[in-house]
Design an enzyme around this catalytic site. Structure first.
Site, PDB file in Angstrom:
ATOM      1  CG  HIS A  78     -52.786 -24.098 -12.202  1.00 33.94           C
ATOM      2  ND1 HIS A  78     -53.322 -25.164 -11.527  1.00 33.94           N
ATOM      3  CD2 HIS A  78     -51.452 -24.162 -11.987  1.00 33.94           C
ATOM      4  CE1 HIS A  78     -52.346 -25.836 -10.921  1.00 33.94           C
ATOM      5  NE2 HIS A  78     -51.203 -25.227 -11.175  1.00 33.94           N
ATOM      6  CD  GLN A 116     -46.444 -26.306  -6.763  1.00 34.04           C
ATOM      7  OE1 GLN A 116     -46.979 -27.098  -6.004  1.00 34.04           O
ATOM      8  NE2 GLN A 116     -46.961 -25.106  -6.952  1.00 34.04           N
TER       9      GLN A 116
HETATM   10  P1  GDP Z   1     -49.778 -24.630 -15.341  1.00 33.48           P
HETATM   11  O1  GDP Z   1     -49.133 -24.029 -14.155  1.00 33.48           O
HETATM   12  O2  GDP Z   1     -49.294 -26.023 -15.608  1.00 33.48           O
HETATM   13  O3  GDP Z   1     -51.273 -24.562 -15.308  1.00 33.48           O
HETATM   14  O4  GDP Z   1     -49.304 -23.762 -16.594  1.00 33.48           O
HETATM   15  P2  GDP Z   1     -49.285 -22.147 -16.672  1.00 33.48           P
HETATM   16  O5  GDP Z   1     -50.683 -21.674 -16.852  1.00 33.48           O
HETATM   17  O6  GDP Z   1     -48.489 -21.561 -15.571  1.00 33.48           O
HETATM   18  O7  GDP Z   1     -48.421 -21.934 -17.970  1.00 33.48           O
HETATM   19  C1  GDP Z   1     -48.800 -22.448 -19.203  1.00 33.48           C
HETATM   20  C2  GDP Z   1     -48.960 -21.291 -20.195  1.00 33.48           C
HETATM   21  O8  GDP Z   1     -49.025 -21.801 -21.515  1.00 33.48           O
HETATM   22  C3  GDP Z   1     -50.255 -20.512 -20.012  1.00 33.48           C
HETATM   23  O9  GDP Z   1     -50.043 -19.166 -20.370  1.00 33.48           O
HETATM   24  C4  GDP Z   1     -51.214 -21.173 -20.981  1.00 33.48           C
HETATM   25  O10 GDP Z   1     -52.243 -20.294 -21.434  1.00 33.48           O
HETATM   26  C5  GDP Z   1     -50.285 -21.521 -22.117  1.00 33.48           C
HETATM   27  N1  GDP Z   1     -50.612 -22.749 -22.861  1.00 33.48           N
HETATM   28  C6  GDP Z   1     -51.184 -23.892 -22.418  1.00 33.48           C
HETATM   29  N2  GDP Z   1     -51.203 -24.826 -23.410  1.00 33.48           N
HETATM   30  C7  GDP Z   1     -50.619 -24.250 -24.486  1.00 33.48           C
HETATM   31  C8  GDP Z   1     -50.318 -24.696 -25.825  1.00 33.48           C
HETATM   32  O11 GDP Z   1     -50.590 -25.838 -26.195  1.00 33.48           O
HETATM   33  N3  GDP Z   1     -49.697 -23.817 -26.631  1.00 33.48           N
HETATM   34  C9  GDP Z   1     -49.360 -22.551 -26.254  1.00 33.48           C
HETATM   35  N4  GDP Z   1     -48.748 -21.769 -27.131  1.00 33.48           N
HETATM   36  N5  GDP Z   1     -49.625 -22.094 -25.001  1.00 33.48           N
HETATM   37  C10 GDP Z   1     -50.238 -22.923 -24.145  1.00 33.48           C
HETATM   38  P1  IMO Z   2     -47.540 -24.413 -11.211  1.00 31.91           P
HETATM   39  O1  IMO Z   2     -48.612 -25.126 -10.427  1.00 31.91           O
HETATM   40  C1  IMO Z   2     -43.302 -23.512 -11.758  1.00 31.91           C
HETATM   41  C2  IMO Z   2     -40.837 -23.310  -8.133  1.00 31.91           C
HETATM   42  C3  IMO Z   2     -40.267 -21.974  -7.721  1.00 31.91           C
HETATM   43  C4  IMO Z   2     -39.007 -22.413  -7.018  1.00 31.91           C
HETATM   44  C5  IMO Z   2     -39.425 -23.714  -6.328  1.00 31.91           C
HETATM   45  C6  IMO Z   2     -39.809 -23.550  -4.865  1.00 31.91           C
HETATM   46  O2  IMO Z   2     -47.990 -23.114 -11.788  1.00 31.91           O
HETATM   47  O3  IMO Z   2     -46.927 -25.323 -12.203  1.00 31.91           O
HETATM   48  P2  IMO Z   2     -41.877 -22.430  -3.612  1.00 31.91           P
HETATM   49  O4  IMO Z   2     -42.384 -21.026  -3.639  1.00 31.91           O
HETATM   50  O5  IMO Z   2     -42.901 -23.438  -4.038  1.00 31.91           O
HETATM   51  O6  IMO Z   2     -41.213 -22.801  -2.325  1.00 31.91           O
HETATM   52  O7  IMO Z   2     -40.695 -22.456  -4.721  1.00 31.91           O
HETATM   53  O8  IMO Z   2     -40.551 -24.195  -7.056  1.00 31.91           O
HETATM   54  N1  IMO Z   2     -42.296 -23.340  -8.313  1.00 31.91           N
HETATM   55  C7  IMO Z   2     -42.912 -23.409  -9.517  1.00 31.91           C
HETATM   56  N2  IMO Z   2     -42.410 -23.391 -10.760  1.00 31.91           N
HETATM   57  N3  IMO Z   2     -44.639 -23.669 -11.578  1.00 31.91           N
HETATM   58  C8  IMO Z   2     -45.149 -23.714 -10.334  1.00 31.91           C
HETATM   59  O9  IMO Z   2     -46.455 -24.004 -10.088  1.00 31.91           O
HETATM   60  C9  IMO Z   2     -44.287 -23.549  -9.230  1.00 31.91           C
HETATM   61  N4  IMO Z   2     -44.460 -23.526  -7.881  1.00 31.91           N
HETATM   62  C10 IMO Z   2     -43.241 -23.408  -7.338  1.00 31.91           C
HETATM   63  O10 IMO Z   2     -39.997 -21.162  -8.821  1.00 31.91           O
HETATM   64  O11 IMO Z   2     -38.021 -22.753  -7.980  1.00 31.91           O
HETATM   65 MG    MG Z   3     -48.102 -22.290 -13.631  1.00 31.85          MG
END
Ligand code: GDP
Ligand code: IMO
Ligand code: MG
Length: 408
Positions: free
Chosen positions: A40, A198
């Site tokens: 995150h 997820q």
């Molecule tokens: P999460 O797992 O749902 O918390 O999402 P992640 O952090 O794994 O991935 C979201 C990515 O998009 C991160 O690099 C954030 O900094 C970025 N992000 C979040 N909101 C926005 C947005 O509105 N626009 C853009 N361009 N990036 C964003």
């Molecule tokens: P956040 O919280 C995106 C995907 C993995 C794989 C499947 C099972 O950042 O959104 P695991 O290791 O959990 O047994 O993998 O789930 N996966 C995610 N994809 N964001 C995640 O978390 C994920 N956590 C697991 O890539 O396809």
């Molecule tokens: Mg993520």
């Protein structure tokens, strides 16, 4: 008041950013599911924080964050993450709690996770963090919980290799362990955020099984994972991207395809920086899938949506959306349970004109171009849920609020 924040697609929707944004007005944040498979990301004034186990409210000096009942915790990774936060200027001591009912990941779980997945006829493409193995052991009733590590009599019954592994962390864990239901009840008057990991389509029960994770990432997981009943939940927010991404294997009907979409997949991956925050893997990209999003709203009782990454579409001439699935010449508006059927689904595409200007500085909804507002209205009408918050960039400040989740 208790607000649940879940991912409404395949993860990485921007939950971390949104929970951080909402945490300004919250006192407690509970992560209710998953483990170090999550990544995150929060960007605050240009500084980037990546969290895997620690809930996303941690950046505010007065919030209390709790690793909830539904999590599987990799204990050394937790303390590494806390050390990293400290080196980034975040004072966390006394503000991070761990449910004594949460399960822990064992050192051998990661290895087993990778071996199991490599041996599958159709590998899932797991993150290799031992998640499925730890949840399987939990379901088999052979798991180890935080309370087992904290209390001497249960700790002494563990195999000596495990005692050795956990000994360096026991004292610190004991200071952080809490009875989460008791805490939630005694802090009933507070504003609490329940943070998911997820997304709905990776949920063990609601997702594209078996290409899912093993935790309860759906809203229902928030109820058990934080130790309260469903009647205590006031609002369920579902976070989704203006398009779709998926990491790992499994059906993805609206995925961009070079023969149909040219280089759009690569363009969106670069514009949106779509590389996994946990494994660095390139994320698969596709059109917004309104069939899956509507299913997520319906199966989770989502009463408000948060749309992120709208800015990534700034330069596009037109915006295409998947509004139905076509399977054997018939149109469907529901997600088939059968994986082979879902794999055969062709997206039915509708197209809207793009807005062709930067929206990164928009602070209010009426500052968004008319065509961006049209896209938002179009989605709302198809999924029958309101879009309450719009994110136009990764920074905390790049967030437009239409309806506060704290307004009863
Ligand atoms: P999460 O797992 O749902 O918390 O999402 P992640 O952090 O794994 O991935 C979201 C990515 O998009 C991160 O690099 C954030 O900094 C970025 N992000 C979040 N909101 C926005 C947005 O509105 N626009 C853009 N361009 N990036 C964003
Ligand atoms: P956040 O919280 C995106 C995907 C993995 C794989 C499947 C099972 O950042 O959104 P695991 O290791 O959990 O047994 O993998 O789930 N996966 C995610 N994809 N964001 C995640 O978390 C994920 N956590 C697991 O890539 O396809
Ligand atoms: Mg993520």
């Amino acid at each position: 008041m208790t607000t649940v924040v879940i991912g409404a697609q395949w993860g990485d929707e921007g939950k971390g950013k949104i929970v951080d944004f909402l945490a300004e007005d919250a006192e407690d944040i509970v992560r209710f599911s998953g483990g170090a498979n999550a990544g995150h990301t929060i960007v605050k004034g240009g500084q980037k924080f990546t969290l895997h186990l620690v809930p996303s409210g941690i950046l505010y000096p007065d919030t209390v964050v709790v690793l909830g009942i539904g999590m599987v915790i990799d204990v050394p990774s937790l303390f590494d993450e806390l050390n990293t936060l400290e080196s980034q200027g975040i004072a966390w001591k006394g503000r991070v709690l761990v449910s004594d009912r949460a399960h822990v990941v064992l050192p051998r779980d990661k290895e087993e996770d990778r071996t199991l997945d490599a041996g599958r006829r159709r590998p899932i493409g797991t993150t290799g963090r031992g998640i499925g193995v730890a949840y399987a052991r939990k379901a088999a009733r052979d798991g180890i919980r935080v309370s087992d590590l904290v209390y001497d009599h249960t700790f002494s019954e563990l195999p000596s290799a495990e005692q050795e592994y956990f000994t360096p962390y026991r004292e610190r864990l004991a200071r952080m362990a809490c009875d989460l239901t008791d805490r939630m009840i005694s802090h009933r008057s507070r504003r609490v955020l329940l943070e998911g990991a997820q997304g709905v389509m990776l949920d063990l029960d609601l997702g594209t099984y078996p290409f899912v994770s093993s935790g309860m990432s759906a809203a229902a997981g928030a109820v058990v994972g934080s130790g309260i009943g469903p009647s205590r939940i006031d609002r369920v927010l579902g976070v989704f991207k203006a398009y779709s991404t998926r990491v790992g294997n499994g059906p993805f009907p609206s995925e961009f395809r070079p023969e149909r979409d040219g280089d759009l997949g690569d363009r969106i991956r670069e514009l949106g920086n779509e590389y996994g925050s946990t494994t660095g893997r390139a994320r698969r990209c596709g059109y917004l899938d309104l069939v899956a999003l509507r299913y997520a709203c319906q199966s989770n009782g989502i009463d408000g949506l948060v749309m992120t990454h709208l800015d990534v579409y700034d330069s596009l001439d037109d915006i295409s959306v998947c509004t139905a699935y076509e399977i054997d010449g018939r149109h469907y508006h529901t997600v088939p349970a059968n994986i082979l059927e879902l794999e055969r689904a062709e997206p039915v595409i509708e197209t809207l004109p793009g807005w062709k200007r930067s929206i990164a500085d928009a602070k209010r909804y009426d500052e968004l171009p008319g065509r961006a507002q049209d896209y938002i209205r179009f989605i709302e009408s198809r999924v029958e849920a309101p879009i309450d918050i719009v994110s136009v960039g990764s920074d905390r400040d790049q967030t437009i609020i239409r309806r506060s989740p704290w307004t009863p």
